[in-house]
Design an enzyme around this catalytic site. Structure first.
Site, PDB file in Angstrom:
ATOM      1  N   ASP A   1      -3.133  -6.172  -4.730  1.00 14.54           N
ATOM      2  CA  ASP A   1      -3.950  -5.051  -5.191  1.00 14.54           C
ATOM      3  C   ASP A   1      -4.912  -4.655  -4.079  1.00 14.54           C
ATOM      4  O   ASP A   1      -5.291  -5.476  -3.244  1.00 14.54           O
ATOM      5  CB  ASP A   1      -4.728  -5.485  -6.438  1.00 14.54           C
ATOM      6  CG  ASP A   1      -5.419  -4.322  -7.131  1.00 14.54           C
ATOM      7  OD1 ASP A   1      -4.932  -3.180  -7.010  1.00 14.54           O
ATOM      8  OD2 ASP A   1      -6.449  -4.544  -7.785  1.00 14.54           O
TER       9      ASP A   1
ATOM     10  N   ASN B   1       3.103   2.464 -13.287  1.00  9.95           N
ATOM     11  CA  ASN B   1       2.945   3.215 -12.040  1.00  9.95           C
ATOM     12  C   ASN B   1       3.892   4.400 -11.962  1.00  9.95           C
ATOM     13  O   ASN B   1       3.592   5.409 -11.305  1.00  9.95           O
ATOM     14  CB  ASN B   1       3.203   2.314 -10.823  1.00  9.95           C
ATOM     15  CG  ASN B   1       2.139   1.262 -10.593  1.00  9.95           C
ATOM     16  OD1 ASN B   1       2.404   0.245  -9.979  1.00  9.95           O
ATOM     17  ND2 ASN B   1       0.933   1.501 -11.097  1.00  9.95           N
TER      18      ASN B   1
END
Length: 264
Positions: A42, A91
């Protein structure tokens, strides 16, 4: 002290500390290190913005390069299975199309690269629904190319969602039971955690012992919800592309000192 001298001194200290961590880990007992490490990378977008990059694709590409390094660290330490969370099913609908297009290309390149490196075995875990044909093909080619390899097993979690995985597992169980002529009553008696686990994308693999997440965020983000029920967690402040080997070694040392309770 000049800046150059300071950087040299810091680099020397860093190297010494890294060697000490490696020595410490070399002395731990059997079973003290994780067999399966799962990584939530991340912070790639934040890294690109903080660096003044023109697009966040630079961050995703730097993050992908870091993941190859991360896999090398794991392999050198004898980790058997690594799962990389590269693209969630969420996503696919919540990222701008331009960013998603770049990210898909980067993941396809990473899958191809990893399938040609060391003796690693690559597997796609996730759904192909919504993934472009180019990426599906690259993931399938990587699996086929490495099917007979005996080294570290690498799961590429692409188009992955933990809740969808459990849903797909249940559908698979129901479909198989129905094909065999079974009834709903008998199905209820058959359902066990082991049966559900066997129908997950990672069926047949050990659950992750350790889940690592970069960027300081402390959440799972729909990642391996079933498999991580008894996992240990380790959160690193560094953004994905800034992850250092010393950060990884600290995570391993921390894990080796924990007493796993498995829910007790």
């Amino acid at each position: 002290m000049s800046r150059r001298s300071s950087d040299t001194a810091n680099g020397l200290l860093y190297g010494l500390y890294q060697k000490r961590l490696r020595r410490d880990l070399a002395g731990v007992g059997p079973g003290s290190l994780p067999r399966h490490v799962a990584m939530i990378i991340d912070g790639n977008r934040r890294w690109a913005r903080q660096a003044g990059m023109t697009t966040v694709a630079h961050g995703h590409r730097a993050g992908a390069a870091k993941m190859r390094e991360f896999l090398e660290w794991c392999d050198d330490l004898g980790i058997e299975v690594v799962t990389l969370y590269l693209l969630s099913s969420d996503n696919l609908t919540n990222r701008p199309s331009s960013e998603l297009s770049d990210l898909i290309e980067i993941i396809a390149e990473l899958a191809d690269d990893l399938s040609r490196y060391r003796d690693w075995r690559v597997k796609h875990v996730g759904s192909t629904a919504g993934l472009p044909e180019r990426l599906v093909g690259s993931l399938a080619d990587a699996e086929k190319r490495t099917a007979d390899k005996k080294g570290m097993h690498i799961n590429l979690a692409v188009g992955y969602g933990g809740r969808k995985e459990i849903t797909d597992a249940m559908r698979s169980i129901v479909a198989a039971h129905s094909a065999e002529g079974g009834s709903l009553e008998t199905l209820a008696d058959l359902l066990t955690p082991d049966l559900i686990g066997a129908h997950l994308y990672t069926g047949g693999q050990p659950d992750p012992d350790l889940v690592i997440r970069t960027s300081g965020e402390q959440r799972l983000s729909d990642f391996m919800l079933w498999q991580s029920a008894h996992s240990e967690f380790y959160f690193v402040e560094a953004l994905g592309p800034d992850l250092r080997e010393v950060d990884f070694l600290r995570a391993m040392r921390d894990y080796s000192r924990r007493q796993r309770r498995y829910g007790s």
